[in-house]
Design a protein around this motif. Structure first.
Motif, PDB file in Angstrom:
ATOM      1  N   PHE A  91       0.509  -1.114   0.159  1.00  0.00           N
ATOM      2  CA  PHE A  91       0.175  -0.009   0.376  1.00  0.00           C
ATOM      3  C   PHE A  91       1.109   1.601  -0.155  1.00  0.00           C
ATOM      4  CE2 PHE A  91      -2.088  -3.078   3.000  1.00  0.00           C
ATOM      5  CZ  PHE A  91      -2.642  -4.483   1.958  1.00  0.00           C
ATOM      6  N   ASN A  92       1.775   1.568   0.714  1.00  0.00           N
ATOM      7  CA  ASN A  92       2.540   1.980   0.590  1.00  0.00           C
ATOM      8  C   ASN A  92       2.642   3.353   1.098  1.00  0.00           C
ATOM      9  OD1 ASN A  92       4.317   0.280  -0.774  1.00  0.00           O
ATOM     10  ND2 ASN A  92       5.836   2.096  -1.848  1.00  0.00           N
ATOM     11  N   LEU A  93       1.173   3.762   2.485  1.00  0.00           N
ATOM     12  CA  LEU A  93       0.200   4.843   2.436  1.00  0.00           C
ATOM     13  C   LEU A  93       1.482   5.140   3.735  1.00  0.00           C
ATOM     14  CD1 LEU A  93      -2.361   2.759   3.557  1.00  0.00           C
ATOM     15  CD2 LEU A  93      -2.302   4.634   0.651  1.00  0.00           C
ATOM     16  N   SER A 142      -8.176  -2.024   7.360  1.00  0.00           N
ATOM     17  CA  SER A 142      -7.993  -3.364   7.043  1.00  0.00           C
ATOM     18  C   SER A 142      -7.923  -2.819   5.505  1.00  0.00           C
ATOM     19  CB  SER A 142      -9.415  -3.925   6.808  1.00  0.00           C
ATOM     20  OG  SER A 142     -10.004  -3.236   5.418  1.00  0.00           O
ATOM     21  N   GLY A 143      -6.780  -4.215   5.258  1.00  0.00           N
ATOM     22  CA  GLY A 143      -6.060  -3.934   4.185  1.00  0.00           C
ATOM     23  C   GLY A 143      -6.935  -3.762   3.128  1.00  0.00           C
ATOM     24  N   GLY A 144      -7.828  -4.448   2.844  1.00  0.00           N
ATOM     25  CA  GLY A 144      -8.999  -3.280   1.390  1.00  0.00           C
ATOM     26  C   GLY A 144      -9.446  -2.193   1.516  1.00  0.00           C
ATOM     27  N   GLU A 145      -9.358  -2.105   2.608  1.00  0.00           N
ATOM     28  CA  GLU A 145     -10.008  -0.293   2.611  1.00  0.00           C
ATOM     29  C   GLU A 145      -8.471   0.598   2.730  1.00  0.00           C
ATOM     30  OE1 GLU A 145     -13.213  -0.385   6.013  1.00  0.00           O
ATOM     31  OE2 GLU A 145     -11.501  -0.232   6.688  1.00  0.00           O
ATOM     32  N   LYS A 146      -6.961   0.047   3.061  1.00  0.00           N
ATOM     33  CA  LYS A 146      -5.955   0.760   2.574  1.00  0.00           C
ATOM     34  C   LYS A 146      -5.234   0.606   1.665  1.00  0.00           C
ATOM     35  CE  LYS A 146      -3.960  -0.799   7.033  1.00  0.00           C
ATOM     36  NZ  LYS A 146      -2.408  -1.899   7.539  1.00  0.00           N
ATOM     37  N   GLN A 147      -5.443  -0.334   0.326  1.00  0.00           N
ATOM     38  CA  GLN A 147      -5.764  -0.572  -0.657  1.00  0.00           C
ATOM     39  C   GLN A 147      -6.410   0.380  -1.823  1.00  0.00           C
ATOM     40  OE1 GLN A 147      -3.557  -0.811  -2.904  1.00  0.00           O
ATOM     41  NE2 GLN A 147      -2.625  -2.727  -3.229  1.00  0.00           N
ATOM     42  N   ARG A 148      -7.308   0.322  -1.041  1.00  0.00           N
ATOM     43  CA  ARG A 148      -8.378   1.808  -1.530  1.00  0.00           C
ATOM     44  C   ARG A 148      -8.218   3.248  -1.762  1.00  0.00           C
ATOM     45  NH1 ARG A 148     -14.075  -0.842  -2.921  1.00  0.00           N
ATOM     46  NH2 ARG A 148     -14.042  -2.724  -2.036  1.00  0.00           N
ATOM     47  N   ALA A 170      -1.440  -9.135  -0.282  1.00  0.00           N
ATOM     48  CA  ALA A 170      -1.340  -8.833   0.613  1.00  0.00           C
ATOM     49  C   ALA A 170      -3.594  -9.351   0.570  1.00  0.00           C
ATOM     50  CB  ALA A 170      -1.135  -7.984   1.406  1.00  0.00           C
ATOM     51  N   LEU A 171      -4.072  -9.797   0.550  1.00  0.00           N
ATOM     52  CA  LEU A 171      -5.227  -9.079   0.720  1.00  0.00           C
ATOM     53  C   LEU A 171      -5.888 -10.896   0.619  1.00  0.00           C
ATOM     54  CD1 LEU A 171      -6.140  -6.358  -1.416  1.00  0.00           C
ATOM     55  CD2 LEU A 171      -5.475  -6.383   1.154  1.00  0.00           C
ATOM     56  N   ASP A 172      -7.102 -11.477   1.686  1.00  0.00           N
ATOM     57  CA  ASP A 172      -7.480 -12.347   1.279  1.00  0.00           C
ATOM     58  C   ASP A 172      -8.458 -12.382   0.330  1.00  0.00           C
ATOM     59  OD1 ASP A 172     -10.583 -11.419   1.877  1.00  0.00           O
ATOM     60  OD2 ASP A 172      -9.688 -10.808   3.766  1.00  0.00           O
ATOM     61  N   PRO A 173      -8.540 -14.100   0.256  1.00  0.00           N
ATOM     62  CA  PRO A 173      -9.115 -13.763  -1.462  1.00  0.00           C
ATOM     63  C   PRO A 173     -11.043 -13.250  -1.370  1.00  0.00           C
ATOM     64  CG  PRO A 173      -8.745 -16.644  -0.104  1.00  0.00           C
ATOM     65  CD  PRO A 173      -8.460 -14.938   0.810  1.00  0.00           C
ATOM     66  N   GLU A 177     -11.191  -9.956  -4.400  1.00  0.00           N
ATOM     67  CA  GLU A 177     -12.231  -9.694  -5.341  1.00  0.00           C
ATOM     68  C   GLU A 177     -12.764  -8.325  -5.790  1.00  0.00           C
ATOM     69  OE1 GLU A 177     -13.898 -12.274  -7.181  1.00  0.00           O
ATOM     70  OE2 GLU A 177     -12.851 -14.367  -6.613  1.00  0.00           O
ATOM     71  N   GLN A 178     -12.821  -7.858  -4.467  1.00  0.00           N
ATOM     72  CA  GLN A 178     -12.925  -6.687  -4.090  1.00  0.00           C
ATOM     73  C   GLN A 178     -12.753  -5.021  -4.958  1.00  0.00           C
ATOM     74  OE1 GLN A 178     -13.211  -6.407  -0.659  1.00  0.00           O
ATOM     75  NE2 GLN A 178     -16.468  -7.656  -0.330  1.00  0.00           N
TER      76      GLN A 178
END
Ligand code: ADP
Ligand code: ADP
Length: 232
Positions: A91-93, A142-148, A170-173, A177-178
């Motif tokens: 993510f590099n935030l 969460s990981g998904g939110e960080k990637q968003r 680095a994200l779960d399945p 998908e999202q």
């Protein structure tokens, strides 16, 4: 369009040399989602980092939208880099900055006014579905939110090309998908050309039209995902 013309890269160590890329030819057309798959060490990161001039070829040429960056001056390079966004595996935030401030970074560096930044960041967070997280810090996501957040930052300046370096590794399945659905939506709505590198076949099959398979610095197969993986 992104073109690799006979590109090789050798890293020189203290008492060893690593050939990271060997005689790579590749053409990525505008609007494509192009995948590069291979095991760790195959040369994928080296390849993707050449597109935004983070690495330079030892020989051969990388031509991005008609320009060879090795011949550009600093000002031209800065101008071209704005047209390329990048999404990272981790993510590099900036941990000390809020979601808003992270997404605002490229706009601040580009000299946007405060009002314009507020409007654009609001629009971006709405697009990636994070409006309610605007004042959060990365460690509260969460990981998904960080990637968003990473994706919103990467597309802030309306790039023509989006580079995705193991963006879902680095994200779960389910989160994967999202995030892949979001990347696909960006490609379709904004016609952004995407170069996606991954070691996961599922990523290629879900969003890529074209694929190159890399092994030990070489492209050993290339073509439509259907031809390479479904019906070889
Ligand atoms: P991948 O992304 O497919 O894992 P990389 O492009 O990171 O592959 O690496 C390709 C090869 O180049 C590997 O053998 C790696 O160890 C080497 N390499 C990558 N970056 C450097 C560097 N900065 N210095 C020396 N060797 C490197
Ligand atoms: P560097 O010292 O590597 O040049 P920058 O000043 O470019 O770092 O990066 C500052 C922040 O902006 C970092 O968090 C980085 O991840 C992010 N960033 C850098 N380039 C881009 C880009 N093209 N799009 C979005 N964010 C970027």
């Amino acid at each position: 369009m992104i073109e690799f013309q006979d590109v090789s890269k050798i890293y020189h160590g203290k008492d060893s040399e690593t050939v990271a890329l060997k005689n790579v030819h590749l053409t990525i057309h505008d609007g494509e989602i192009y995948g590069v798959i291979g095991y760790s060490g195959a040369g994928k990161s080296t390849l993707i980092r050449m597109v935004n001039a983070l690495e330079t070829p030892s020989s051969g040429k990388v031509i991005v939208n008609g320009s060879d960056w090795s011949t550009c001056n600093k000002k031209q390079l800065r101008h071209f880099k704005k047209k390329i966004g990048m999404v990272f595996q981790h993510f590099n935030l900036l941990e000390s900055k809020t979601v808003f401030a992270n997404v605002a970074i490229p706009l601040i560096l580009d000299g946007w006014s405060k009002d314009a930044i507020k409007k654009r960041v609001t629009e971006l967070l709405d697009f990636v579905g994070l409006t309610d997280k605007v004042e959060r810090y990365p460690n509260e996501l969460s990981g998904g939110e960080k990637q968003r957040v990473g994706i919103a930052r990467a597309i802030a300046l309306n790039p023509e090309i989006l580079l995705c370096d193991e963006a879902t590794s680095a994200l779960d399945p389910k989160t994967t998908e999202q995030i892949l659905a979001l990347l696909k939506r960006i490609n379709q709505e904004y016609q952004i050309t995407m170069l996606v590198i991954t070691h996961e076949m599922g990523v290629i099959q879900k969003i890529c039209q074209k694929v190159a398979v890399m092994e030990k610095g070489k492209i050993i197969e290339e073509g439509s995902v259907f031809d390479v993986f479904v019906h070889p």
